[in-house]
Design an enzyme around this catalytic site. Structure first.
Site: not given
Length: 408
Positions: A147, A232, A261
């Site tokens: 993801f 990531d 984030k």
């Protein structure tokens, strides 16, 4: 006449969303109005312990005083210049973020998906300019069940049909191999490979932690094969796993690091690509950009986030409280929990399917004052703010035990 938001109930507000908001989310039926630390409050004044923390965007809790102060101070001075000009906050942000990660250069962006898209562009440009891959032939190897976002290019290499189906044609140039499989990775990498792009821990897939040695193996393989290792760490990074970065559990330094984030402290969207100088140096003026990337407000908040991480306090908390979380989940194994994977304050919890889906368990926990989110099937994820206390964790686990007992 429409009633003001503060005078409307949760049910009113949820109904009001239905005809005007795109239905690309299926949120739990709770309407948050206020928050502080690890707790949120809905419009009726009910309090909930937030055990999701904005998918790790709220690593430092809601409205951390140092981050709020940094934002307030900057709001009184300057919010946006665009990169058409320099601003007085950006250099410090870039310097300190590079130092924190052990890399050299920073490309500031806004969202996690933007960071991934930017990392892909940088890797391809490096492949053509430095590695000598023929133009238009660069490939990037990724892992199944990844993801990395939901933009068109990113879903081109997703194996999640919910995010992918109906959105083609897809961007070429990607090869998908099983996660945690070095042999498959070795076979997929060839002279056209610009980079291997992986999550050190796969969050959306259910907090999937690879075997010990996998990340070090990826690092060794990419060096030997002459391609880049892109990590990531948008969900796993910035203290979540008990280290600043999840790759640090294997003492690995990637060529390119993707952050987002928590970098915005739950206040503004902030993301970044951080890389070795010889990799990031391939970009020239006009080849990539963002109006809001590196804006003064984002840089001020991002610098304050880096300042919190420089102390090591939050990494230590995640490491120590992660033991409380893991021990509590272990005690529930066989009592409604069929398995779990945890590192630091991050866990994917597999619930016995006979007791309900992940969504159903999440709704039952919500009614008991605990907010979590399901991933797939009967799996829920736990990712509380790193400011949570041991007592709050134990209380949440006790509520999970109660909900599973009632379901049985």
């Amino acid at each position: 006449m429409t009633a003001p938001a503060h005078a409307r109930t949760s049910a009113d507000l949820i109904r009001a969303e239905e005809p005007v908001l795109a239905h690309n989310y299926h949120p739990l039926p709770v309407v948050v109005a206020r928050a502080e630390g690890a707790w949120v409050e809905d419009v009726e004044g009910r309090r909930y312990l937030d055990m999701l923390a904005g998918y790790s965007a709220l690593n430092f809790g809601h409205r951390h005083p140092a981050l709020i102060q940094a934002a307030h101070d900057q709001l009184d001075r300057l919010t946006l210049t665009s990169r058409a000009f320099h601003n007085d906050r950006l250099a410090e942000f870039a310097e300190r973020l590079a130092a924190l990660t052990g890399l050299d250069m920073v490309l500031p962006m806004n969202t996690g998906a933007e960071a991934v898209e930017s990392g892909i562009k940088v890797a391809r440009k490096w492949a053509y300019d430095v590695k000598g891959v023929p133009d238009g032939q660069a490939t990037i190897v990724v892992a199944a069940d990844n993801f990395h976002g939901r933009t068109t290019t990113i879903v081109s290499f997703s194996t999640d049909e919910t995010a992918r189906a109906g959105f083609g044609p897809f961007t070429p140039g990607f090869r998908i191999v099983p996660y945690n499989d070095l042999a498959a990775l070795e076979e997929a990498v060839d002279e056209t490979t610009a980079a291997v792009l992986i999550e050190p821990i796969q969050g959306e897939a259910g907090v999937i932690i690879p075997d010990e040695g996998y990340l070090a193996g990826v690092r060794e393989l990419t060096r030997r094969k002459g391609c880049l290792f892109i990590a990531d760490e948008i969900q796993s990074g910035l203290g979540r796993t008990g280290r600043t970065l999840a790759v640090e559990h294997e003492s690995v330094v990637p060529d390119v690091l993707l952050l987002g984030k928590a970098l915005g402290g739950g206040i503004v969207p902030v993301s970044a690509v951080v890389a070795r100088r010889e990799v990031m140096g391939v970009l020239g003026p006009g080849e990539h950009g963002s109006t809001f990337g590196g804006n003064p407000l984002a840089a001020a908040v991002g610098t304050a986030v880096v300042g919190l991480l420089e102390t090591g306090e939050f990494q230590r908390r995640a490491d120590e409280l992660g033991l409380v979380l893991s021990e509590g989940l272990e005690a529930l194994r066989g009592h409604g929990v069929s398995g779990f994977r945890a590192r630091g304050l991050w866990a994917g919890v597999d619930v016995d399917p006979a007791l309900g889906t992940g969504r159903e368990i999440s709704e039952r926990l919500m009614r008991e004052g605990i907010l979590v989110k399901d991933t797939h099937g009967s799996t829920i994820r736990l990712a509380p703010p790193l400011t949570v206390t041991a007592d709050e964790l134990r209380s949440a686990l006790g509520t999970l035990e109660k909900v599973l007992g009632q379901a049985g």
